[in-house]
Design an enzyme around this catalytic site. Structure first.
Site, PDB file in Angstrom:
ATOM      1  CG  ASP A   1      45.283  40.487  31.324  1.00 53.62           C
ATOM      2  OD1 ASP A   1      45.975  40.219  32.330  1.00 53.62           O
ATOM      3  OD2 ASP A   1      44.153  40.005  31.140  1.00 53.62           O
TER       4      ASP A   1
ATOM      5  NE  ARG B   1      48.422  39.666  28.288  1.00 52.01           N
ATOM      6  CZ  ARG B   1      48.346  39.206  29.535  1.00 52.01           C
ATOM      7  NH1 ARG B   1      49.101  39.721  30.476  1.00 52.01           N
ATOM      8  NH2 ARG B   1      47.512  38.240  29.841  1.00 52.01           N
TER       9      ARG B   1
ATOM     10  CB  THR C   1      51.480  33.743  41.079  1.00 55.09           C
ATOM     11  OG1 THR C   1      50.104  34.053  40.958  1.00 55.09           O
ATOM     12  CG2 THR C   1      52.039  33.239  39.766  1.00 55.09           C
ATOM     13  CG  LEU C   2      56.030  35.506  42.108  1.00 53.44           C
ATOM     14  CD1 LEU C   2      56.748  36.813  42.364  1.00 53.44           C
ATOM     15  CD2 LEU C   2      56.729  34.768  40.961  1.00 53.44           C
TER      16      LEU C   2
ATOM     17  CG  ASP D   1      47.506  41.102  43.904  1.00 50.17           C
ATOM     18  OD1 ASP D   1      47.344  41.763  44.932  1.00 50.17           O
ATOM     19  OD2 ASP D   1      46.571  40.891  43.106  1.00 50.17           O
TER      20      ASP D   1
ATOM     21  N   GLY E   1      50.775  37.034  46.373  1.00 54.23           N
ATOM     22  CA  GLY E   1      52.000  36.251  46.520  1.00 54.23           C
ATOM     23  C   GLY E   1      51.795  34.772  46.207  1.00 54.23           C
TER      24      GLY E   1
ATOM     25  N   GLY F   1      52.179  38.027  31.691  1.00 54.76           N
ATOM     26  CA  GLY F   1      52.284  39.415  32.157  1.00 54.76           C
ATOM     27  C   GLY F   1      53.670  40.015  32.167  1.00 54.76           C
TER      28      GLY F   1
ATOM     29  CE  LYS G   1      47.261  45.444  42.656  1.00 52.06           C
ATOM     30  NZ  LYS G   1      46.064  44.713  42.192  1.00 52.06           N
TER      31      LYS G   1
HETATM   32  P1  IMP Z   1      49.267  36.865  43.078  1.00 56.06           P
HETATM   33  O1  IMP Z   1      49.351  35.383  42.928  1.00 56.06           O
HETATM   34  O2  IMP Z   1      48.004  37.285  43.813  1.00 56.06           O
HETATM   35  O3  IMP Z   1      50.508  37.500  43.657  1.00 56.06           O
HETATM   36  O4  IMP Z   1      48.997  37.458  41.650  1.00 56.06           O
HETATM   37  C1  IMP Z   1      49.973  37.642  40.764  1.00 56.06           C
HETATM   38  C2  IMP Z   1      49.455  37.644  39.350  1.00 56.06           C
HETATM   39  O5  IMP Z   1      48.127  38.151  39.229  1.00 56.06           O
HETATM   40  C3  IMP Z   1      50.349  38.579  38.579  1.00 56.06           C
HETATM   41  O6  IMP Z   1      51.416  37.864  37.994  1.00 56.06           O
HETATM   42  C4  IMP Z   1      49.407  39.180  37.570  1.00 56.06           C
HETATM   43  O7  IMP Z   1      49.423  38.416  36.401  1.00 56.06           O
HETATM   44  C5  IMP Z   1      48.034  39.105  38.192  1.00 56.06           C
HETATM   45  N1  IMP Z   1      47.639  40.405  38.786  1.00 56.06           N
HETATM   46  C6  IMP Z   1      47.664  40.763  40.085  1.00 56.06           C
HETATM   47  N2  IMP Z   1      47.234  42.028  40.278  1.00 56.06           N
HETATM   48  C7  IMP Z   1      46.925  42.489  39.034  1.00 56.06           C
HETATM   49  C8  IMP Z   1      46.440  43.766  38.556  1.00 56.06           C
HETATM   50  O8  IMP Z   1      46.191  44.748  39.289  1.00 56.06           O
HETATM   51  N3  IMP Z   1      46.273  43.837  37.205  1.00 56.06           N
HETATM   52  C9  IMP Z   1      46.517  42.805  36.348  1.00 56.06           C
HETATM   53  N4  IMP Z   1      46.990  41.613  36.749  1.00 56.06           N
HETATM   54  C10 IMP Z   1      47.193  41.462  38.090  1.00 56.06           C
HETATM   55 MG    MG Z   2      51.277  37.208  35.938  1.00 60.83          MG
END
Ligand code: IMP
Ligand code: MG
Length: 173
Positions: free
Chosen positions: A157, A163, A105-106, A101, A103, A43, A129
């Site tokens: 995506d 993308r 993943t990070l 989003d 959090g 992404g 977000k």
């Molecule tokens: P998290 O682990 O919930 O913070 O999600 C992060 C990952 O989810 C991001 O790096 C994106 O790849 C994907 N993601 C989260 N929200 C969206 C969205 O609204 N559209 C597309 N990808 C998203």
């Molecule tokens: Mg991502």
């Protein structure tokens, strides 16, 4: 593949302006230092490639791949491959991602990178977000705060597609 008609949330022009501002801010914050940019694929690939060209520092670039979404819903389970090609021990690391989003993943990536003993780790995301956050994590640099809508384009995506859209678009609920 039938794609939705894009509804623009953030225009190409606003993105370009904000990415330049972020690049300038990062360049002045790390003045006279080296920086290792680690972007999260897939992404962040578009955002990172624009951002690094607005940073006037000696930088190295590496990437980590992560995925949590299947289709347009987060699976809640994060798959991360955090093997780096460069050694980040003692380095200033800037993680660059498309969106913060929940959090998850990070947080997972930060945990893995801290084990490599960098001097410092900061986070730069294009989109925040914040209403969806579950973990204790905040971006050091953020392009735009957005509401809880599904967004795509500029690297993000829509079920694997879109993308390459130059703006950030959203899906109405
Ligand atoms: P998290 O682990 O919930 O913070 O999600 C992060 C990952 O989810 C991001 O790096 C994106 O790849 C994907 N993601 C989260 N929200 C969206 C969205 O609204 N559209 C597309 N990808 C998203
Ligand atoms: Mg991502």
């Amino acid at each position: 593949m039938k794609l939705p008609k894009p509804k623009v949330l953030i225009s190409e022009r606003r993105i370009r302006k904000r990415v330049a501002e972020l690049g300038n801010q990062i360049s002045s914050d790390y003045e006279d230092q080296d920086l290792t940019v680690i972007f999260i694929s897939t992404g962040a690939v578009i955002f990172a490639s624009d951002l690094v060209r607005n940073i006037s520092l000696p930088i190295q670039i590496d990437s980590i791949s992560a995925s949590s979404y299947t289709g347009i819903k987060s699976s809640g389970r994060v798959k991360v491959d955090s093997r780096l090609k460069i050694d980040i021990r003692g380095k200033n690391v800037l993680i660059v991602d498309d969106i913060l989003d929940s959090g998850r993943t990070l947080l997972k990536i930060m945990g893995a990178l801290k084990r490599e003993k960098p001097a410092d780790i900061r986070i730069c995301v294009l989109l925040d977000k914040a209403s969806k956050r579950v973990g204790q994590i905040r971006p050091d640099y953020s392009g735009f705060s957005i509401p809880d809508v599904f967004v795509y384009g500029y690297g993000l995506d829509y079920d694997g597609y879109c993308r390459n859209l130059p703006c950030v678009a959203f899906l109405e609920k």
